[in-house]
Design a protein around this motif. Structure first.
Motif, PDB file in Angstrom:
ATOM      1  N   ALA A  85      -3.726  36.957  49.656  1.00 42.02           N
ATOM      2  CA  ALA A  85      -5.088  36.352  49.726  1.00 42.02           C
ATOM      3  C   ALA A  85      -6.155  37.248  49.590  1.00 42.02           C
ATOM      4  O   ALA A  85      -5.806  38.747  50.081  1.00 42.02           O
ATOM      5  N   PRO A  86      -7.441  36.916  48.953  1.00 41.03           N
ATOM      6  CA  PRO A  86      -8.460  37.763  48.731  1.00 41.03           C
ATOM      7  C   PRO A  86      -9.214  38.132  49.830  1.00 41.03           C
ATOM      8  O   PRO A  86     -10.250  38.934  49.591  1.00 41.03           O
ATOM      9  N   GLY A  87      -9.209  37.785  50.973  1.00 44.49           N
ATOM     10  CA  GLY A  87      -9.993  37.855  51.956  1.00 44.49           C
ATOM     11  C   GLY A  87      -9.581  37.297  53.534  1.00 44.49           C
ATOM     12  O   GLY A  87      -8.463  36.729  53.448  1.00 44.49           O
ATOM     13  N   PRO A  88     -10.137  37.511  54.667  1.00 41.03           N
ATOM     14  CA  PRO A  88      -9.641  37.169  55.911  1.00 41.03           C
ATOM     15  C   PRO A  88      -9.567  35.914  56.080  1.00 41.03           C
ATOM     16  O   PRO A  88      -8.647  35.515  56.681  1.00 41.03           O
ATOM     17  N   LEU A  89     -10.545  35.119  55.613  1.00 39.36           N
ATOM     18  CA  LEU A  89     -10.446  33.664  55.702  1.00 39.36           C
ATOM     19  C   LEU A  89      -9.416  32.966  55.071  1.00 39.36           C
ATOM     20  O   LEU A  89      -8.622  32.136  55.327  1.00 39.36           O
ATOM     21  N   SER A  90      -9.362  33.414  53.742  1.00 37.73           N
ATOM     22  CA  SER A  90      -8.223  32.851  52.763  1.00 37.73           C
ATOM     23  C   SER A  90      -6.836  33.228  53.124  1.00 37.73           C
ATOM     24  O   SER A  90      -6.013  32.616  53.120  1.00 37.73           O
ATOM     25  N   ALA A  91      -6.827  34.494  53.798  1.00 36.80           N
ATOM     26  CA  ALA A  91      -5.394  35.108  54.421  1.00 36.80           C
ATOM     27  C   ALA A  91      -5.044  34.256  55.615  1.00 36.80           C
ATOM     28  O   ALA A  91      -3.913  33.777  55.631  1.00 36.80           O
ATOM     29  N   LEU A  92      -6.303  33.674  56.196  1.00 36.80           N
ATOM     30  CA  LEU A  92      -5.762  32.824  57.464  1.00 36.80           C
ATOM     31  C   LEU A  92      -5.188  31.326  56.791  1.00 36.80           C
ATOM     32  O   LEU A  92      -4.439  30.932  57.462  1.00 36.80           O
ATOM     33  N   ALA A  93      -6.051  30.715  55.892  1.00 36.55           N
ATOM     34  CA  ALA A  93      -5.476  29.645  55.307  1.00 36.55           C
ATOM     35  C   ALA A  93      -4.374  29.605  54.747  1.00 36.55           C
ATOM     36  O   ALA A  93      -3.378  28.633  54.736  1.00 36.55           O
ATOM     37  N   ALA A  94      -3.911  30.848  54.177  1.00 34.91           N
ATOM     38  CA  ALA A  94      -2.566  30.774  53.412  1.00 34.91           C
ATOM     39  C   ALA A  94      -1.507  30.913  54.543  1.00 34.91           C
ATOM     40  O   ALA A  94      -0.483  30.214  54.203  1.00 34.91           O
ATOM     41  N   ALA A  95      -1.770  31.698  55.427  1.00 32.83           N
ATOM     42  CA  ALA A  95      -0.781  31.845  56.459  1.00 32.83           C
ATOM     43  C   ALA A  95      -0.498  30.354  57.384  1.00 32.83           C
ATOM     44  O   ALA A  95       0.705  29.886  57.509  1.00 32.83           O
ATOM     45  N   ILE A  96      -1.392  29.531  57.667  1.00 39.39           N
ATOM     46  CA  ILE A  96      -1.586  28.148  57.981  1.00 39.39           C
ATOM     47  C   ILE A  96      -0.725  27.305  56.965  1.00 39.39           C
ATOM     48  O   ILE A  96       0.204  26.631  57.271  1.00 39.39           O
ATOM     49  N   THR A  97      -1.225  27.346  55.803  1.00 41.08           N
ATOM     50  CA  THR A  97      -0.419  26.606  54.783  1.00 41.08           C
ATOM     51  C   THR A  97       1.170  26.850  54.820  1.00 41.08           C
ATOM     52  O   THR A  97       1.995  26.092  54.538  1.00 41.08           O
ATOM     53  N   THR A  98       1.475  28.062  54.833  1.00 40.46           N
ATOM     54  CA  THR A  98       2.732  28.553  54.805  1.00 40.46           C
ATOM     55  C   THR A  98       3.724  28.133  55.702  1.00 40.46           C
ATOM     56  O   THR A  98       4.843  27.735  55.652  1.00 40.46           O
ATOM     57  N   LEU A  99       3.276  28.092  57.067  1.00 40.86           N
ATOM     58  CA  LEU A  99       3.789  27.573  58.142  1.00 40.86           C
ATOM     59  C   LEU A  99       4.126  26.243  57.991  1.00 40.86           C
ATOM     60  O   LEU A  99       5.197  25.770  58.257  1.00 40.86           O
ATOM     61  N   ALA A 100       2.981  25.367  57.626  1.00 42.82           N
ATOM     62  CA  ALA A 100       3.073  24.029  57.594  1.00 42.82           C
ATOM     63  C   ALA A 100       4.249  23.533  56.383  1.00 42.82           C
ATOM     64  O   ALA A 100       5.208  22.790  56.803  1.00 42.82           O
ATOM     65  N   THR A 101       4.178  24.359  55.519  1.00 44.18           N
ATOM     66  CA  THR A 101       5.113  24.153  54.212  1.00 44.18           C
ATOM     67  C   THR A 101       6.508  24.441  54.796  1.00 44.18           C
ATOM     68  O   THR A 101       7.568  23.663  54.533  1.00 44.18           O
ATOM     69  N   ARG A 102       6.823  25.541  55.368  1.00 41.77           N
ATOM     70  CA  ARG A 102       8.385  26.044  55.601  1.00 41.77           C
ATOM     71  C   ARG A 102       8.683  25.108  56.788  1.00 41.77           C
ATOM     72  O   ARG A 102       9.814  24.911  56.893  1.00 41.77           O
ATOM     73  N   SER A 103       7.787  24.718  57.610  1.00 47.32           N
ATOM     74  CA  SER A 103       8.176  24.038  58.859  1.00 47.32           C
ATOM     75  C   SER A 103       8.595  22.430  58.474  1.00 47.32           C
ATOM     76  O   SER A 103       9.903  22.051  58.681  1.00 47.32           O
ATOM     77  N   LEU A 104       7.977  21.919  57.357  1.00 47.32           N
ATOM     78  CA  LEU A 104       8.362  20.674  56.806  1.00 47.32           C
ATOM     79  C   LEU A 104       9.443  20.635  56.107  1.00 47.32           C
ATOM     80  O   LEU A 104      10.286  19.644  55.898  1.00 47.32           O
TER      81      LEU A 104
END
Length: 226
Positions: A85-104
């Motif tokens: 991700a290009p910045g700290p907030l985008s990095a957080l969003a990417a991590a959140i989305t990744t956890l949700a995707t992998r969990s589902l």
């Protein structure tokens, strides 16, 4: 020649160890943590139960190895997504989305290794997994707060609450099966999480869309992005 034989033996032992963990993972994915038993796992791995005992003296040892492997793979996935991700907030969003995707994608397995009711001994082993996930999000939240992309907050408390939100919303007993609607479910969870952390709705929506892009597309952005 003896050294070469030793290398071959080490490779065989490592392969057998990996095969046992893979069998335990499959068992947990199908039947939860209660299905991770020495004899059934040995049968899945195509070896004798006695062979499993040589690697893992008991069920708790086998569960500990399984949890450690999952912890490493899931934390690595979060870090990889955040790093792209290009910045700290985008990095957080990417991590959140990744956890949700992998969990589902692996609902039964992740539930078994994070939140399924189990005895105290097994739950103590699983705690390291939850702590590792919370630690990753604490780091991302703190970075976003420091860069003024999130309001001031207790990053440790927020990270623990975030894990609770993600687990209950995606794989917990109250979570609906999103069959055929996984993408929408991931986006809804990520949007809710970002709102809870203090991101304004319009910006949160943009971050969720951005974090759903391939890693290469995200990493091509400029560092001036959030």
């Amino acid at each position: 020649m003896p050294y070469r034989r030793t290398e071959n033996v080490a490779r065989r032992l490592a392969a057998r160890h990996a095969g046992i963990i893979a069998a335990a993972r499959d068992a947990a994915a199908e039947g939860g943590m209660a299905a991770v038993q020495i004899a059934p796992v040995a049968q899945r791995a195509g070896i004798a139960a006695g062979t499993v005992y040589r690697y893992f003296p008991g069920k708790t040892d086998l569960v500990a190895a399984l949890v450690a492997e999952l912890r490493e793979s899931e934390v690595s996935a979060l870090r990889e997504a955040a790093a792209a991700a290009p910045g700290p907030l985008s990095a957080l969003a990417a991590a959140i989305t990744t956890l949700a995707t992998r969990s589902l994608r692996a609902r039964r397995l992740i539930f078994a290794t994070l939140a399924e009711p189990v005895d105290a001994e097994i739950d103590a082993i699983r705690l390291s997994f939850r702590k590792a996930l919370a630690g990753e999000f604490e780091t991302r939240i703190a970075a976003a707060v420091a860069s003024r992309h999130l309001p001031e907050q207790d990053a440790a408390l927020s990270s623990r609450a975030l894990i609770g939100l993600m687990v209950e919303g995606s794989i917990g007993p109250l979570a609906a099966d999103p069959a055929g609607r996984e993408r929408e479910a991931v986006q809804s969870l990520a949007l809710l999480a970002l709102r809870a952390l203090g991101v304004a709705d319009a910006r949160a929506r943009g971050l969720v869309v951005q974090s759903a892009l391939p890693a290469a597309a995200i990493s091509s952005g400029t560092h001036s992005q959030p």
